[in-house]
Write a protein that holds these residues in place. Structure first.
Motif, PDB file in Angstrom:
ATOM      1  N   PRO A  66       0.835  -1.212   0.000  1.00 17.59           N
ATOM      2  CA  PRO A  66       0.000   0.000   0.000  1.00 17.59           C
ATOM      3  C   PRO A  66       0.863   1.254   0.000  1.00 17.59           C
ATOM      4  CG  PRO A  66       0.126  -0.892   2.208  1.00 17.59           C
ATOM      5  CD  PRO A  66       0.834  -1.876   1.320  1.00 17.59           C
ATOM      6  N   GLY A  67       0.287   2.349  -0.462  1.00 17.05           N
ATOM      7  CA  GLY A  67       1.031   3.609  -0.458  1.00 17.05           C
ATOM      8  C   GLY A  67       1.288   4.136   0.932  1.00 17.05           C
ATOM      9  N   ASP A  68       0.405   3.803   1.882  1.00 19.64           N
ATOM     10  CA  ASP A  68       0.551   4.249   3.264  1.00 19.64           C
ATOM     11  C   ASP A  68       0.329   3.058   4.182  1.00 19.64           C
ATOM     12  OD1 ASP A  68       0.618   5.468   5.695  1.00 19.64           O
ATOM     13  OD2 ASP A  68      -1.021   6.864   5.328  1.00 19.64           O
ATOM     14  N   VAL A  69       1.407   2.357   4.522  1.00 24.21           N
ATOM     15  CA  VAL A  69       1.275   1.155   5.348  1.00 24.21           C
ATOM     16  C   VAL A  69       0.807   1.490   6.753  1.00 24.21           C
ATOM     17  CG1 VAL A  69       3.670   1.136   6.189  1.00 24.21           C
ATOM     18  CG2 VAL A  69       2.406  -1.020   5.962  1.00 24.21           C
ATOM     19  N   MET A  70       1.100   2.706   7.251  1.00 25.50           N
ATOM     20  CA  MET A  70       0.709   3.049   8.615  1.00 25.50           C
ATOM     21  C   MET A  70      -0.804   3.147   8.753  1.00 25.50           C
ATOM     22  SD  MET A  70       3.563   2.881  10.019  1.00 25.50           S
ATOM     23  CE  MET A  70       3.054   3.312  11.685  1.00 25.50           C
ATOM     24  N   ARG A  71      -1.487   3.439   7.684  1.00 29.88           N
ATOM     25  CA  ARG A  71      -2.953   3.436   7.737  1.00 29.88           C
ATOM     26  C   ARG A  71      -3.470   2.053   8.121  1.00 29.88           C
ATOM     27  NH1 ARG A  71      -6.935   2.619   3.845  1.00 29.88           N
ATOM     28  NH2 ARG A  71      -8.858   3.825   4.271  1.00 29.88           N
ATOM     29  N   TRP A  72      -2.797   1.025   7.646  1.00 37.67           N
ATOM     30  CA  TRP A  72      -3.167  -0.347   8.006  1.00 37.67           C
ATOM     31  C   TRP A  72      -2.688  -0.685   9.413  1.00 37.67           C
ATOM     32  CZ3 TRP A  72      -6.378  -3.177   4.999  1.00 37.67           C
ATOM     33  CH2 TRP A  72      -6.635  -2.656   3.725  1.00 37.67           C
ATOM     34  N   LYS A  73      -1.555  -0.148   9.792  1.00 37.76           N
ATOM     35  CA  LYS A  73      -1.043  -0.436  11.133  1.00 37.76           C
ATOM     36  C   LYS A  73      -1.892   0.237  12.214  1.00 37.76           C
ATOM     37  CE  LYS A  73       2.995  -1.680  12.057  1.00 37.76           C
ATOM     38  NZ  LYS A  73       4.425  -1.957  12.334  1.00 37.76           N
ATOM     39  N   TYR A  74      -2.447   1.397  11.921  1.00 33.91           N
ATOM     40  CA  TYR A  74      -3.347   2.021  12.898  1.00 33.91           C
ATOM     41  C   TYR A  74      -4.633   1.210  13.034  1.00 33.91           C
ATOM     42  CZ  TYR A  74      -0.631   6.170  13.991  1.00 33.91           C
ATOM     43  OH  TYR A  74       0.340   7.007  14.477  1.00 33.91           O
ATOM     44  N   ASP A 130      -5.639   8.583  10.002  1.00 33.82           N
ATOM     45  CA  ASP A 130      -6.500   7.740   9.180  1.00 33.82           C
ATOM     46  C   ASP A 130      -6.186   6.277   9.455  1.00 33.82           C
ATOM     47  OD1 ASP A 130      -8.389   7.041   7.318  1.00 33.82           O
ATOM     48  OD2 ASP A 130      -7.070   7.335   5.595  1.00 33.82           O
ATOM     49  N   PHE A 131      -7.212   5.440   9.369  1.00 35.89           N
ATOM     50  CA  PHE A 131      -7.002   3.999   9.537  1.00 35.89           C
ATOM     51  C   PHE A 131      -7.967   3.245   8.640  1.00 35.89           C
ATOM     52  CE2 PHE A 131      -9.677   5.690  12.905  1.00 35.89           C
ATOM     53  CZ  PHE A 131     -10.799   4.871  12.905  1.00 35.89           C
ATOM     54  N   ALA A 132      -7.525   2.084   8.190  1.00 32.65           N
ATOM     55  CA  ALA A 132      -8.342   1.266   7.293  1.00 32.65           C
ATOM     56  C   ALA A 132      -9.633   0.855   7.992  1.00 32.65           C
ATOM     57  CB  ALA A 132      -7.556   0.036   6.848  1.00 32.65           C
ATOM     58  N   SER A 133     -10.707   0.776   7.227  1.00 31.16           N
ATOM     59  CA  SER A 133     -12.006   0.423   7.784  1.00 31.16           C
ATOM     60  C   SER A 133     -12.138  -1.090   7.956  1.00 31.16           C
ATOM     61  CB  SER A 133     -13.113   0.928   6.871  1.00 31.16           C
ATOM     62  OG  SER A 133     -13.115   0.197   5.647  1.00 31.16           O
ATOM     63  N   GLU A 134     -13.144  -1.484   8.728  1.00 26.83           N
ATOM     64  CA  GLU A 134     -13.424  -2.911   8.894  1.00 26.83           C
ATOM     65  C   GLU A 134     -13.738  -3.561   7.551  1.00 26.83           C
ATOM     66  OE1 GLU A 134     -13.320  -4.945  11.440  1.00 26.83           O
ATOM     67  OE2 GLU A 134     -12.809  -3.513  13.015  1.00 26.83           O
ATOM     68  N   ASP A 135     -14.483  -2.861   6.705  1.00 30.56           N
ATOM     69  CA  ASP A 135     -14.817  -3.418   5.393  1.00 30.56           C
ATOM     70  C   ASP A 135     -13.563  -3.642   4.552  1.00 30.56           C
ATOM     71  OD1 ASP A 135     -17.487  -3.468   5.983  1.00 30.56           O
ATOM     72  OD2 ASP A 135     -17.953  -1.585   4.952  1.00 30.56           O
ATOM     73  N   GLU A 136     -12.631  -2.689   4.595  1.00 35.97           N
ATOM     74  CA  GLU A 136     -11.379  -2.853   3.847  1.00 35.97           C
ATOM     75  C   GLU A 136     -10.597  -4.059   4.352  1.00 35.97           C
ATOM     76  OE1 GLU A 136      -9.261   1.081   2.606  1.00 35.97           O
ATOM     77  OE2 GLU A 136     -10.277   1.454   4.507  1.00 35.97           O
ATOM     78  N   MET A 137     -10.523  -4.193   5.660  1.00 32.15           N
ATOM     79  CA  MET A 137      -9.759  -5.303   6.224  1.00 32.15           C
ATOM     80  C   MET A 137     -10.398  -6.645   5.885  1.00 32.15           C
ATOM     81  SD  MET A 137      -8.343  -3.883   9.858  1.00 32.15           S
ATOM     82  CE  MET A 137      -9.917  -3.328  10.504  1.00 32.15           C
ATOM     83  N   ARG A 138     -11.726  -6.711   5.959  1.00 28.26           N
ATOM     84  CA  ARG A 138     -12.406  -7.959   5.605  1.00 28.26           C
ATOM     85  C   ARG A 138     -12.188  -8.298   4.138  1.00 28.26           C
ATOM     86  NH1 ARG A 138     -16.442  -6.316   9.415  1.00 28.26           N
ATOM     87  NH2 ARG A 138     -17.474  -5.069   7.804  1.00 28.26           N
ATOM     88  N   ALA A 139     -12.186  -7.274   3.288  1.00 24.07           N
ATOM     89  CA  ALA A 139     -11.998  -7.512   1.854  1.00 24.07           C
ATOM     90  C   ALA A 139     -10.610  -8.078   1.572  1.00 24.07           C
ATOM     91  CB  ALA A 139     -12.215  -6.220   1.073  1.00 24.07           C
ATOM     92  N   VAL A 140      -9.608  -7.621   2.317  1.00 26.88           N
ATOM     93  CA  VAL A 140      -8.245  -8.109   2.110  1.00 26.88           C
ATOM     94  C   VAL A 140      -8.079  -9.515   2.685  1.00 26.88           C
ATOM     95  CG1 VAL A 140      -5.836  -7.775   2.775  1.00 26.88           C
ATOM     96  CG2 VAL A 140      -7.182  -5.837   1.986  1.00 26.88           C
ATOM     97  N   ARG A 141      -8.599  -9.707   3.881  1.00 25.27           N
ATOM     98  CA  ARG A 141      -8.405 -11.013   4.532  1.00 25.27           C
ATOM     99  C   ARG A 141      -9.265 -12.090   3.900  1.00 25.27           C
ATOM    100  NH1 ARG A 141      -8.522  -9.627  11.014  1.00 25.27           N
ATOM    101  NH2 ARG A 141      -6.875  -8.064  11.019  1.00 25.27           N
TER     102      ARG A 141
END
Length: 335
Positions: free
Chosen positions: A186-194, A238-249
């Motif tokens: 991703p362009g901003d990995v910290m968004r996922w880490k948050y 900013d942090f990734a949403s639950e929907d984004e995380m579910r879509a990736v996992r």
């Protein structure tokens, strides 16, 4: 490339073992009884596809390796409370062809929390954050288990700070992809880490009250995460949403039971079980407390959980020493 895994516990041992299984050169860095077991018996990695033993070079620090190689990749997988000491050990080490590890080598922060990258950037020029979704357990010296399938884990990888592109990141992602991981860039990995930080607010609660088994624990978890989300929003993070995380996992990292391997809880639970004397709560729940104080948002839930987890580690309490009701009472007193 040669991967040097600094902290070959649950996460580091799994990443190192899987990379070795994929034919990559790996060095494991460990200490104490775990180092002894790795040297004498090798790393035993239990996964849904089998029980694997990897006899890899195992050292207690950079001094045992001498001059580092220009193609080395450092994977920092210690708990955050051990990060500073590890950085001090490795950053000044000479690299073949000139200069130091801090100036020339990529350092991957494969760790929970969001403080490691900032700490690393003081000493390393090439810092990459890794958002670790990797169910794994380390309770016994020499033995690591990882029950995720069909993928062992998902490791979002990106430069810190955001916006750059490390020359090695695509090759690293490709190597991880051949080692039973997905490694998005991703362009901003910290968004996922948050986003992962909000998930990791469960760690202290699990360590204090034991594995989740009742509605009281789940209600406390919801309260900790809601408080955390309010704090991150107030801080403008900013942090990734639950929907984004579910879509990736999706269903790509399903936890499966492993015969012959203990099924443990999260990383903080494992710290208490092993009696390490330290725990990472100050950098998980404590991160929310810090940001809350900086931005004027009360954090009684996470402040209480961090304090109780730290007290458990200091006093040697095992997980489950307190009930959810007792924790709630302490939170109410803290309001």
């Amino acid at each position: 490339m040669r991967y040097i895994i600094i902290g070959a516990g649950a996460v580091g041992g799994t990443i190192g073992g899987r990379l070795a299984q994929a034919g990559r050169e790996v060095v494991l860095v460990a200490r104490g009884a775990h180092l002894t077991a790795l040297r004498e018996r090798g790393l035993r990695l239990v996964t849904p596809d089998g029980d694997h033993t990897h006899r890899l070079t195992a050292v207690d620090g950079p001094g045992a390796l001498g001059e580092l190689r220009a193609d080395d990749v450092l994977v920092l997988a210690v708990k955050t409370q051990d990060t500073t000491a590890a950085l001090e050990d490795w950053a000044h080490r000479p690299v073949a062809g000139g200069s130091t590890a801090g100036e020339r080598l990529p350092l991957l922060c494969a760790q929970n929390g969001v403080e490691n990258e900032r700490m690393a950037l003081r000493r390393f020029r090439r810092v990459l954050g890794v958002c670790v979704w990797l169910p794994s357990t380390y309770l016994e010296p020499g033995l690591v288990s990882a029950g995720g399938a069909p993928l062992t884990g998902i490791l979002h990888l990106g430069t810190y700070p955001a916006g750059g592109k490390d020359p090695a990141q695509e090759a690293i992602a490709a190597d991880l992809g051949e080692a039973h991981f997905d490694a998005p860039l991703p362009g901003d990995v910290m968004r996922w880490k948050y986003a992962k930080l909000l998930g990791n607010l469960a760690n202290a609660l699990e360590a204090v009250t034991g594995p989740f088994s009742d509605e009281d624990q789940l209600a406390l978890l919801d309260a900790a995460r809601e408080e955390g989300a309010r704090v991150l929003t107030a801080a403008g993070l900013d942090f990734a949403s639950e929907d984004e995380m579910r879509a990736v996992r999706g269903d790509r990292v399903e936890q499966r039971a492993l015969p012959g391997a203990p099924r443990g809880g999260g990383s903080s639970w494992q710290s208490l079980v092993r009696g390490t004397g330290t725990i990472e709560a100050d950098y998980l729940n404590g991160e929310i407390v810090l940001l809350g104080r900086l931005h004027g948002v009360p954090t009684p839930v996470n402040a209480t959980l961090a304090a109780l987890a730290n007290d458990s580690a200091r006093t040697g309490r095992q997980p489950g020493a307190l009930s959810a009701r007792e924790v709630r009472e302490r939170i109410e007193r803290a309001r």
